[in-house]
Motif scaffolding. Structure first.
Motif, PDB file in Angstrom:
ATOM      1  N   ARG A 309       9.229   7.959  14.390  1.00 52.81           N
ATOM      2  CA  ARG A 309       9.660   8.247  13.023  1.00 52.81           C
ATOM      3  C   ARG A 309       8.472   8.733  12.198  1.00 52.81           C
ATOM      4  O   ARG A 309       7.504   7.998  12.003  1.00 52.81           O
ATOM      5  N   SER A 310       8.543   9.932  11.700  1.00 49.90           N
ATOM      6  CA  SER A 310       7.444  10.522  10.943  1.00 49.90           C
ATOM      7  C   SER A 310       7.617  10.235   9.458  1.00 49.90           C
ATOM      8  O   SER A 310       8.235  11.001   8.716  1.00 49.90           O
ATOM      9  N   GLY A 311       7.102   9.098   9.023  1.00 48.70           N
ATOM     10  CA  GLY A 311       7.220   8.713   7.623  1.00 48.70           C
ATOM     11  C   GLY A 311       8.475   7.912   7.344  1.00 48.70           C
ATOM     12  O   GLY A 311       9.380   7.815   8.168  1.00 48.70           O
ATOM     13  N   ILE A 312       8.540   7.338   6.164  1.00 46.61           N
ATOM     14  CA  ILE A 312       9.638   6.454   5.796  1.00 46.61           C
ATOM     15  C   ILE A 312      10.988   7.156   5.888  1.00 46.61           C
ATOM     16  O   ILE A 312      11.965   6.603   6.390  1.00 46.61           O
ATOM     17  N   ARG A 313      11.048   8.395   5.418  1.00 46.26           N
ATOM     18  CA  ARG A 313      12.313   9.134   5.474  1.00 46.26           C
ATOM     19  C   ARG A 313      12.466   9.925   6.762  1.00 46.26           C
ATOM     20  O   ARG A 313      13.518  10.522   6.997  1.00 46.26           O
ATOM     21  N   GLY A 314      11.408   9.969   7.579  1.00 45.20           N
ATOM     22  CA  GLY A 314      11.454  10.784   8.782  1.00 45.20           C
ATOM     23  C   GLY A 314      11.140  12.230   8.524  1.00 45.20           C
ATOM     24  O   GLY A 314      11.252  13.069   9.437  1.00 45.20           O
ATOM     25  N   ASP A 315      10.712  12.563   7.304  1.00 47.46           N
ATOM     26  CA  ASP A 315      10.475  13.959   6.932  1.00 47.46           C
ATOM     27  C   ASP A 315       8.998  14.318   6.837  1.00 47.46           C
ATOM     28  O   ASP A 315       8.649  15.406   6.370  1.00 47.46           O
ATOM     29  N   GLY A 316       8.129  13.398   7.275  1.00 48.70           N
ATOM     30  CA  GLY A 316       6.700  13.675   7.264  1.00 48.70           C
ATOM     31  C   GLY A 316       6.025  13.516   5.919  1.00 48.70           C
ATOM     32  O   GLY A 316       4.833  13.810   5.786  1.00 48.70           O
ATOM     33  N   VAL A 317       6.755  13.051   4.910  1.00 51.02           N
ATOM     34  CA  VAL A 317       6.204  12.890   3.564  1.00 51.02           C
ATOM     35  C   VAL A 317       5.797  11.436   3.351  1.00 51.02           C
ATOM     36  O   VAL A 317       6.587  10.517   3.599  1.00 51.02           O
ATOM     37  N   GLY A 318       4.572  11.231   2.885  1.00 46.73           N
ATOM     38  CA  GLY A 318       4.096   9.883   2.629  1.00 46.73           C
ATOM     39  C   GLY A 318       4.558   9.345   1.286  1.00 46.73           C
ATOM     40  O   GLY A 318       4.725  10.096   0.318  1.00 46.73           O
ATOM     41  N   ALA A 319       4.804   8.035   1.243  1.00 50.30           N
ATOM     42  CA  ALA A 319       5.053   7.372  -0.033  1.00 50.30           C
ATOM     43  C   ALA A 319       3.696   7.192  -0.723  1.00 50.30           C
ATOM     44  O   ALA A 319       2.680   7.722  -0.268  1.00 50.30           O
ATOM     45  N   TYR A 320       3.645   6.444  -1.806  1.00 52.13           N
ATOM     46  CA  TYR A 320       2.341   6.118  -2.379  1.00 52.13           C
ATOM     47  C   TYR A 320       2.289   4.645  -2.759  1.00 52.13           C
ATOM     48  O   TYR A 320       3.322   3.977  -2.842  1.00 52.13           O
ATOM     49  N   SER A 321       1.090   4.141  -2.939  1.00 55.95           N
ATOM     50  CA  SER A 321       0.864   2.728  -3.262  1.00 55.95           C
ATOM     51  C   SER A 321       0.240   2.593  -4.637  1.00 55.95           C
ATOM     52  O   SER A 321      -0.588   3.428  -5.040  1.00 55.95           O
ATOM     53  N   ARG A 322       0.624   1.531  -5.339  1.00 59.79           N
ATOM     54  CA  ARG A 322       0.009   1.184  -6.620  1.00 59.79           C
ATOM     55  C   ARG A 322      -0.494  -0.261  -6.529  1.00 59.79           C
ATOM     56  O   ARG A 322       0.279  -1.156  -6.162  1.00 59.79           O
ATOM     57  N   VAL A 323      -1.731  -0.487  -6.843  1.00 60.16           N
ATOM     58  CA  VAL A 323      -2.287  -1.846  -6.825  1.00 60.16           C
ATOM     59  C   VAL A 323      -2.699  -2.257  -8.236  1.00 60.16           C
ATOM     60  O   VAL A 323      -2.748  -1.439  -9.140  1.00 60.16           O
ATOM     61  N   HIS A 324      -2.972  -3.562  -8.392  1.00 59.32           N
ATOM     62  CA  HIS A 324      -3.364  -4.147  -9.677  1.00 59.32           C
ATOM     63  C   HIS A 324      -2.256  -3.991 -10.715  1.00 59.32           C
ATOM     64  O   HIS A 324      -2.480  -3.572 -11.846  1.00 59.32           O
ATOM     65  N   TYR A 325      -1.023  -4.355 -10.293  1.00 60.80           N
ATOM     66  CA  TYR A 325       0.114  -4.334 -11.214  1.00 60.80           C
ATOM     67  C   TYR A 325       0.120  -5.613 -12.042  1.00 60.80           C
ATOM     68  O   TYR A 325       0.103  -6.728 -11.512  1.00 60.80           O
ATOM     69  N   GLY A 326       0.151  -5.472 -13.356  1.00 64.64           N
ATOM     70  CA  GLY A 326       0.252  -6.620 -14.248  1.00 64.64           C
ATOM     71  C   GLY A 326      -0.974  -7.518 -14.196  1.00 64.64           C
ATOM     72  O   GLY A 326      -2.013  -7.183 -13.624  1.00 64.64           O
TER      73      GLY A 326
END
Length: 669
Positions: A309-326
Motif C-alpha cells: 500500500r503506497s500511502g494511507i490512501r494508496g495514492d502515493g500522497v503523504g499525510a502530515y504531522s503536527r506536534v506540540h498541540y495545546g
C-alpha cells in the motif's frame, strides 16, 4: 411510563475519537475462495495483496468508474441508485476488490457502502454490503427545514460537552441506512472542541420528517534525529540551499509541523541550518518532531513493503504531522478533513505522545477511513480502534528499533497514567481496568477504546497463542474465554489476515460476528480451508467468545440467513430452521441471534420448539434504547426432540422504530 414520541428516546452518544478515552486517560455474502497449491503454512501467492503503484491504482479506479453502471445493474440496484467508486485493491492473481458508496436520486446513502470482489476474468465472486435493505419508492421531500436540523445538531454537540461549537457547513440531505431501514435525513457536521480539548468534527444525522436525532459519530480519531523514544535515527528530509526541512520526499512528501502549543492551523514546518533534529529531550521542540516524523516513516514503510500500500490512501500522497498541540494536552488524534496526525505533549509537556506505536495507531485510523470506513460507534467503532492497535503492534515489531522493541502493549513509552504502565494490554485487555477480554451482548454500548479489547485479544492469541510466555523481555499471560488453548500462527500472518479482511471484506457496519466471517474467509483464501491457519483463526475467535471452534463444542450448527422484516408495533414474525439431528436437544442449546433494530427494547424474542413449546430469550424493555440484538442465548431444551422445525419468533411491541431478523442459528454441542 410509556413514551409517546421519539423525543423521549435519547440516543447514546459516541466516544471521543482520540487515542484513548478521556475518562480513562487514555458481511454478508462472503464466500471462501479455495487456496492454490501453496505448501502448508505458506500463503497462496495469488491471494496476497498486489503491490500497486499509485498510477496502477488510479487506472483500476478509472476502469471501475467506467463500468459502475453495469455493476449497479448486475447487483439489481434500483433505478434511482448510483454507485460511486471509493477504493480499489487487487490480489496478485488479479482478483479485484472494489469499494463503492451509493447515492439515491442524487442523495448520498450513509451506511450503503459495499465491496464487490471479482476474478481476473471479471466474474463477481462475492459482495459484502453494510446494509441489505432495498432503496425503492423513497420520498425525498423533507418535512423539516435544514435550519431545524442544524439547530438539532448543535444541541447534540452541546449535550456531549462540546465547546466553541459551530456548524462547519450547511446540513446536507441524505438517505440514512445505518438503522436498517432507509430514512430521509439531514447530515450536519459540527466543529469546535470536544470536552477534553480535542478538536471536534461531529457528524449528526437528523430525521427529515420528525427532526429527531438518528445517529451521531465523531470523525476525529484520537494516533539524523535525536528522538525521545527511539534513540538516534535516520530521517527523511529535504534541502534547499543551506536550509533543511522535515519533508520526507521519499515517502509522499510527508511533512512535520510545529504548532508551538497552538490548537489551530497547520503550524510551522520544522526547518534549520543543519540536518540534525532534536537532542532527545522534550524541552527541545525538535525532539517531538523527530519522533513523529520517524514514526510516520516507519508506518509508511510497513504498509508499502509488507502490504503493497503506497500511502494511507494508496495514492502515493503523504499525510502530515503536527506536534506540540495545546498545553499539557494528553492525547493524539487523526483527522480526515486535514489528512493529518496531531500530537499533544502530555502531562507537564514532558511526555509527547509521539512514540512509534502511537504514530502508527493514528496513521492507521487514516487507512481504516479510506478502506472499510468502520463507523466510530458501537461494535464497528471498537473494531476501528482495534485495527489501529493491531497494525501499530505490527509496525513496532517490523521496525525492530532497539530502543523500542516490538510488544503487545499500547502506549507503553508515553506513560499516560504516570505509573509506568501501558495504555492497553493485548494479551489480556482487562488488565487496564476497563477494556474487555471477550465479546458479550451489549459490548457495542461501551466506549470504543474498551470494546476494542476482544479484537486486540484475538490478534494476540492468533499471533502468539494462549498461556504464559515472554517476548522481547515482556511477560504475557493470555487466557481464553472457553478455557481451551489456542496455538499461534505468528504475528506476520495474523496481521496479513486482518489487513486483507479490512480492505476486502469489512464495511462501515462490520461487527464482531462479521469480523470473524471476514477473517475466516481470508484465512481460507490465503492458506486453504484445511490449514492450521484457518483453524487457528476460528480458535482465536472462540477464545474471545465470538463463534465456536471447528470440530469441537458446537460442531453441529444450523443457520437461517434470510432476512425477515419486523413490522413496527405489529404481529410477531418467525424465521424457521429445520433440524435433522437424532435424539433430544441438549441442556445447553446455543441460540445465536442477529437482529437489526433501532430500539431493541421494543422487541420480545422467543425460541419456539417443534412441539410449540416457547422459550423466552429476550423480554420487552422500554428503556433499552440501544441498537440491535446480537447475542448468543443458552437454552435448556433437553425435554425437546431435536429433529423438526425450530422457529425464532420476534415481535415489536412499541411504535416508531423498525428492523429485521438478519440471521440466527442453533448450535448443538
Amino acid at each position: 411510563m410509556r413514551r409517546t414520541s421519539h423525543s423521549h428516546r435519547p440516543r447514546r452518544g459516541t466516544a471521543a475519537g482520540a487515542l484513548f478515552a478521556t475518562a480513562a486517560l487514555l458481511a454478508v455474502g462472503l464466500q471462501v475462495t479455495p487456496a492454490g497449491a501453496a505448501p502448508p503454512g505458506k500463503a497462496d501467492p495469488g491471494a496476497l495483496p498486489a503491490k500497486l503503484s499509485p498510477s496502477q491504482r488510479a487506472e483500476l479506479i478509472r476502469e471501475a468508474d467506467a463500468t459502475k453502471a453495469a455493476t449497479a445493474k448486475e447487483l439489481k440496484l434500483g433505478a434511482k441508485e448510483r454507485l460511486v467508486v471509493r477504493d480499489v485493491v487487487q490480489d496478485r492473481d488479479g482478483t479485484t476488490h472494489t469499494r463503492y458508496e451509493r447515492t439515491y436520486d442524487g442523495l448520498p446513502v450513509l451506511g450503503g457502502d459495499l465491496v464487490v470482489s471479482a476474478s481476473k476474468a471479471g466474474t463477481t465472486e462475492s459482495v459484502s454490503k453494510a446494509a441489505k435493505a432495498q432503496l425503492k419508492g423513497l420520498d425525498t421531500k423533507a418535512e423539516i427545514t435544514a435550519g431545524a436540523a442544524r439547530t438539532q445538531a448543535l444541541n447534540a454537540a452541546e449535550a456531549d460537552g462540546g465547546k466553541k461549537i459551530k456548524a462547519e457547513r450547511a446540513p446536507r440531505k441524505v438517505i440514512w441506512l445505518g438503522g436498517g431501514s432507509p430514512t430521509l435525513a439531514y447530515e450536519t457536521v459540527v466543529g469546535g472542541l470536544q470536552k477534553d480539548g480535542t478538536p471536534s468534527e461531529l457528524h449528526v444525522v437528523t430525521d427529515a420528517a420528525t427532526g429527531k436525532k438518528l445517529f451521531e459519530r465523531q470523525a476525529v480519531h484520537n494516533g539524523t534525529g535525536n528522538t525521545q523514544y527511539s534513540g538516534q535515527v535516520t530521517l527523511g528530509t529535504a534541502q534547499s540551499g543551506s536550509n533543511y526541512t522535515l519533508s520526507d520526499t521519499g515517502r509522499g512528501n510527508h511533512r512535520t509541523y510545529n504548532l508551538n502549543r497552538g490548537t489551530s492551523g497547520q503550524g510551522t514546518l520544522f526547518s534549520g541550518p543543519d540536518d540534525v533534529w532534536g537532542n532527545g529531550s522534550p524541552s527541545n521542540l525538535e525532539t517531538a518532531g523527530a519522533d513523529a516524523h520517524y514514526g510516520a516513516a516507519l508506518t509508511w514503510d510497513y504498509y508499502k513493503n509488507v502490504h503493497g500500500r503506497s500511502g494511507i490512501r494508496g495514492d502515493g500522497v503523504g499525510a502530515y504531522s503536527r506536534v506540540h498541540y495545546g498545553n499539557n494536552y494528553v492525547n493524539a488524534f487523526w483527522t480526515d478533513s486535514c489528512f493529518c496526525m496531531t500530537y499533544g505533549d502530555g502531562a507537564s509537556n514532558q511526555k509527547p505522545l509521539t512514540s512509534i506505536d502511537v504514530a502508527a495507531h493514528e496513521m492507521t485510523h487514516g487507512v481504516t477511513s479510506n478502506t472499510a470506513g468502520l463507523i466510530y460507534s458501537g461494535e464497528s467503532g471498537g473494531l476501528n480502534e482495534a485495527t489501529s492497535d493491531i497494525m501499530a503492534a505490527a509496525v513496532e515489531f517490523n521496525a525492530n528499533n532497539p530502543q523500542d522493541l516490538g510488544d503487545y502493549l499500547v502506549g507503553e513509552k508515553i506513560d499516560i497514567r504516570g505509573n509506568g504502565t501501558p495504555l492497553r494490554y493485548m494479551d489480556r485487555p482487562s488488565r487496564d481496568g476497563s477494556s474487555k477480554d471477550a465479546w458479550y451482548s451489549g459490548i457495542g454500548n461501551i466506549d470504543v477504546h474498551y470494546s476494542s479489547g476482544p479484537a486486540n485479544h484475538w490478534f494476540y492469541l492468533l499471533s502468539e497463542g494462549s498461556g504464559q510466555k515472554t517476548i522481547n523481555g515482556v511477560a504475557y499471560d493470555s487466557p481464553t474465554s472457553d478455557g481451551l488453548p489456542v496455538t499461534g500462527i505468528g504475528r506476520e500472518k495474523a496481521a496479513l489476515i486482518w489487513y486483507k479482511a479490512l480492505t476486502t471484506k469489512f464495511n462501515s457496519r462490520t461487527n464482531y460476528a462479521d469480523a470473524r466471517t471476514g477473517t475466516v474467509a481470508v484465512a481460507g483464501e490465503l492458506y486453504g480451508t484445511s490449514s492450521a491457519e484457518y483453524k487457528a483463526v476460528q480458535d482465536a475467535w472462540a477464545g474471545v467468545n465470538v463463534g465456536t471452534r471447528p470440530g469441537g463444542p458446537g460442531g453441529t450448527t444450523y443457520e437461517n440467513t434470510n432476512d425477515v422484516q419486523i413490522p413496527d408495533n405489529g404481529a410477531a414474525v418467525t424465521s424457521a430452521i429445520s433440524v435433522d439431528k437424532a435424539g433430544n436437544a441438549p441442556a445447553n442449546l446455543q441460540v445465536g441471534v442477529d437482529i437489526i433494530h433501532t430500539w431493541r427494547g421494543d422487541l420480545v424474542v422467543d425460541l419456539v420448539a417443534p412441539d410449540g413449546s416457547v422459550y423466552n430469550l429476550k423480554p420487552f424493555s422500554s428503556g433499552d434504547s440501544a441498537d440491535n440484538v446480537k447475542a448468543t442465548y443458552t437454552v435448556n431444551a433437553s425435554s425437546e426432540v431435536a429433529a423438526g422445525s425450530w422457529k425464532l419468533r420476534v415481535q415489536d411491541r412499541a411504535a416508531q422504530d423498525v428492523g429485521y431478523i438478519n440471521s440466527w442459528k442453533l448450535t448443538f454441542p
